[in-house]
Design an enzyme around this catalytic site. Sequence first.
Site, PDB file in Angstrom:
ATOM      1  NE  ARG A  89      -4.197   0.078   2.527  1.00  0.00           N
ATOM      2  CZ  ARG A  89      -5.203  -0.786   2.640  1.00  0.00           C
ATOM      3  NH1 ARG A  89      -4.987  -2.065   2.677  1.00  0.00           N
ATOM      4  NH2 ARG A  89      -6.426  -0.341   2.720  1.00  0.00           N
ATOM      5  NE  ARG A 123     -16.858  -2.110   3.922  1.00  0.00           N
ATOM      6  CZ  ARG A 123     -15.651  -1.925   3.420  1.00  0.00           C
ATOM      7  NH1 ARG A 123     -15.121  -2.848   2.643  1.00  0.00           N
ATOM      8  NH2 ARG A 123     -14.983  -0.823   3.656  1.00  0.00           N
ATOM      9  NE  ARG A 167     -10.974   3.118   4.820  1.00  0.00           N
ATOM     10  CZ  ARG A 167     -12.033   2.360   4.584  1.00  0.00           C
ATOM     11  NH1 ARG A 167     -13.226   2.736   4.992  1.00  0.00           N
ATOM     12  NH2 ARG A 167     -11.899   1.232   3.936  1.00  0.00           N
TER      13      ARG A 167
HETATM   14  P1  AP5 Z   1      -8.697  -2.870   4.494  1.00  0.00           P
HETATM   15  O1  AP5 Z   1      -9.651  -3.670   5.273  1.00  0.00           O
HETATM   16  O2  AP5 Z   1      -7.786  -3.515   3.535  1.00  0.00           O
HETATM   17  O3  AP5 Z   1      -9.560  -1.714   3.787  1.00  0.00           O
HETATM   18  P2  AP5 Z   1      -9.497  -1.132   2.304  1.00  0.00           P
HETATM   19  O4  AP5 Z   1      -8.346  -1.414   1.454  1.00  0.00           O
HETATM   20  O5  AP5 Z   1      -9.773   0.292   2.574  1.00  0.00           O
HETATM   21  O6  AP5 Z   1     -10.553  -1.900   1.555  1.00  0.00           O
HETATM   22  P3  AP5 Z   1     -11.986  -2.170   2.022  1.00  0.00           P
HETATM   23  O7  AP5 Z   1     -12.024  -3.347   2.951  1.00  0.00           O
HETATM   24  O8  AP5 Z   1     -12.602  -0.897   2.530  1.00  0.00           O
HETATM   25  O9  AP5 Z   1     -12.749  -2.461   0.662  1.00  0.00           O
HETATM   26  P4  AP5 Z   1     -12.686  -3.630  -0.402  1.00  0.00           P
HETATM   27  O10 AP5 Z   1     -11.981  -3.152  -1.606  1.00  0.00           O
HETATM   28  O11 AP5 Z   1     -12.230  -4.921   0.196  1.00  0.00           O
HETATM   29  O12 AP5 Z   1     -14.234  -3.691  -0.745  1.00  0.00           O
HETATM   30  P5  AP5 Z   1     -15.360  -4.784  -0.340  1.00  0.00           P
HETATM   31  O13 AP5 Z   1     -15.159  -6.042  -1.108  1.00  0.00           O
HETATM   32  O14 AP5 Z   1     -15.507  -4.874   1.135  1.00  0.00           O
HETATM   33  O15 AP5 Z   1      -7.783  -1.996   5.460  1.00  0.00           O
HETATM   34  C1  AP5 Z   1      -8.320  -1.322   6.560  1.00  0.00           C
HETATM   35  C2  AP5 Z   1      -7.233  -0.536   7.266  1.00  0.00           C
HETATM   36  O16 AP5 Z   1      -6.187  -1.450   7.714  1.00  0.00           O
HETATM   37  C3  AP5 Z   1      -6.480   0.504   6.430  1.00  0.00           C
HETATM   38  O17 AP5 Z   1      -7.185   1.721   6.352  1.00  0.00           O
HETATM   39  C4  AP5 Z   1      -5.174   0.624   7.234  1.00  0.00           C
HETATM   40  O18 AP5 Z   1      -5.345   1.369   8.405  1.00  0.00           O
HETATM   41  C5  AP5 Z   1      -4.901  -0.823   7.652  1.00  0.00           C
HETATM   42  N1  AP5 Z   1      -4.074  -1.532   6.653  1.00  0.00           N
HETATM   43  C6  AP5 Z   1      -4.445  -2.622   5.929  1.00  0.00           C
HETATM   44  N2  AP5 Z   1      -3.446  -2.982   5.104  1.00  0.00           N
HETATM   45  C7  AP5 Z   1      -2.432  -2.117   5.304  1.00  0.00           C
HETATM   46  C8  AP5 Z   1      -1.139  -1.946   4.731  1.00  0.00           C
HETATM   47  N3  AP5 Z   1      -0.699  -2.763   3.759  1.00  0.00           N
HETATM   48  N4  AP5 Z   1      -0.366  -0.918   5.173  1.00  0.00           N
HETATM   49  C9  AP5 Z   1      -0.781  -0.090   6.164  1.00  0.00           C
HETATM   50  N5  AP5 Z   1      -2.009  -0.184   6.740  1.00  0.00           N
HETATM   51  C10 AP5 Z   1      -2.825  -1.187   6.315  1.00  0.00           C
HETATM   52  O19 AP5 Z   1     -16.664  -4.056  -0.968  1.00  0.00           O
HETATM   53  C11 AP5 Z   1     -17.164  -2.866  -0.436  1.00  0.00           C
HETATM   54  C12 AP5 Z   1     -18.709  -2.912  -0.449  1.00  0.00           C
HETATM   55  O20 AP5 Z   1     -19.171  -2.932  -1.778  1.00  0.00           O
HETATM   56  C13 AP5 Z   1     -19.311  -4.142   0.231  1.00  0.00           C
HETATM   57  O21 AP5 Z   1     -20.470  -3.761   0.905  1.00  0.00           O
HETATM   58  C14 AP5 Z   1     -19.655  -5.099  -0.926  1.00  0.00           C
HETATM   59  O22 AP5 Z   1     -20.759  -5.916  -0.630  1.00  0.00           O
HETATM   60  C15 AP5 Z   1     -19.939  -4.113  -2.047  1.00  0.00           C
HETATM   61  N6  AP5 Z   1     -19.490  -4.588  -3.360  1.00  0.00           N
HETATM   62  C16 AP5 Z   1     -18.292  -5.166  -3.644  1.00  0.00           C
HETATM   63  N7  AP5 Z   1     -18.185  -5.394  -4.963  1.00  0.00           N
HETATM   64  C17 AP5 Z   1     -19.354  -4.940  -5.516  1.00  0.00           C
HETATM   65  C18 AP5 Z   1     -19.836  -4.874  -6.858  1.00  0.00           C
HETATM   66  N8  AP5 Z   1     -19.101  -5.315  -7.890  1.00  0.00           N
HETATM   67  N9  AP5 Z   1     -21.058  -4.317  -7.083  1.00  0.00           N
HETATM   68  C19 AP5 Z   1     -21.803  -3.833  -6.037  1.00  0.00           C
HETATM   69  N10 AP5 Z   1     -21.393  -3.874  -4.745  1.00  0.00           N
HETATM   70  C20 AP5 Z   1     -20.174  -4.421  -4.496  1.00  0.00           C
END
Ligand code: AP5
Length: 219
Positions: A89, A123, A167
């Site tokens: 990241r 979500r 974020r």
């Molecule tokens: P993390 O949990 O990794 O959060 P993120 O990268 O911000 O990603 P999200 O989990 O928010 O989203 P996603 O892309 O997985 O989407 P999802 O499938 O859930 O990290 C959280 C925190 O941890 C960071 O902010 C940081 O603090 C820390 N961290 C983690 N890794 C780190 C690193 N490498 N370095 C430093 N800090 C780190 O989908 C979202 C929603 O949309 C859901 O409700 C889903 O049902 C819906 N959805 C999904 N796809 C579709 C679609 N195609 N159509 C309609 N709805 C959909």
Amino acid sequence: MKLVFIGPPGSGKGTLSKILATKLDLSHISTGDIIRHNINHKTPLGLQAKQILENGELVSDDMMMELVKLTLTTQENKTKGYILDGFPRTIAQTEWFMKIFEVDYYVFFNISKDTIIERISGRRIHPTSNRIYHIKYAPPNVENKDDITGENLIQREDDKPKKIKIRLAVYQKQTFPIIEYIKKHATNYCSINAEQPEQTVANEAITMLNISHPQEEAK
Ligand code: AP5
């Protein structure tokens, strides 16, 4: 097969990881889920990371590299293969990762800001299993209840509107530049149109990965 998913918050990395991990029998390694697990169990890592996570900022590179190294080098993950969701990241994490690990594909998720906001704000998650729901696109069978356990769903603290803004800014500043870095230093990358409905995104990914790896079809 070893895949790395890179994309903005809420772009569907976790959702697609779960679909493909089941289909291809891969481990789904989400750094966010691992940190949240540590927070829930009040481990030293969890205690250190809690506030950072809830503020929408990034945990330190050193902590993340240590965690990823420990996770990816287990015998199971080495032999079974994995989808790494949420790492790298930052440029420092990317440099480090590319020196040590080889993967089949870096997959970039393309999505608009408006869709991200709609997805994150709707979500809901089941905190024990990390099952992901969306109030409109992937609703549970019973409102606000997990389909399997019937337990309450929650909204992640960092999914509240103020935190989403932070974020997205953090992503733009620290994570977006790694895409150029990977493009410059590797050839095994591809992009996915994450704007589409869940099943369409999954089909596109499956087609793309099969086209590139026809031998995987036989597995
Ligand atoms: P993390 O949990 O990794 O959060 P993120 O990268 O911000 O990603 P999200 O989990 O928010 O989203 P996603 O892309 O997985 O989407 P999802 O499938 O859930 O990290 C959280 C925190 O941890 C960071 O902010 C940081 O603090 C820390 N961290 C983690 N890794 C780190 C690193 N490498 N370095 C430093 N800090 C780190 O989908 C979202 C929603 O949309 C859901 O409700 C889903 O049902 C819906 N959805 C999904 N796809 C579709 C679609 N195609 N159509 C309609 N709805 C959909």
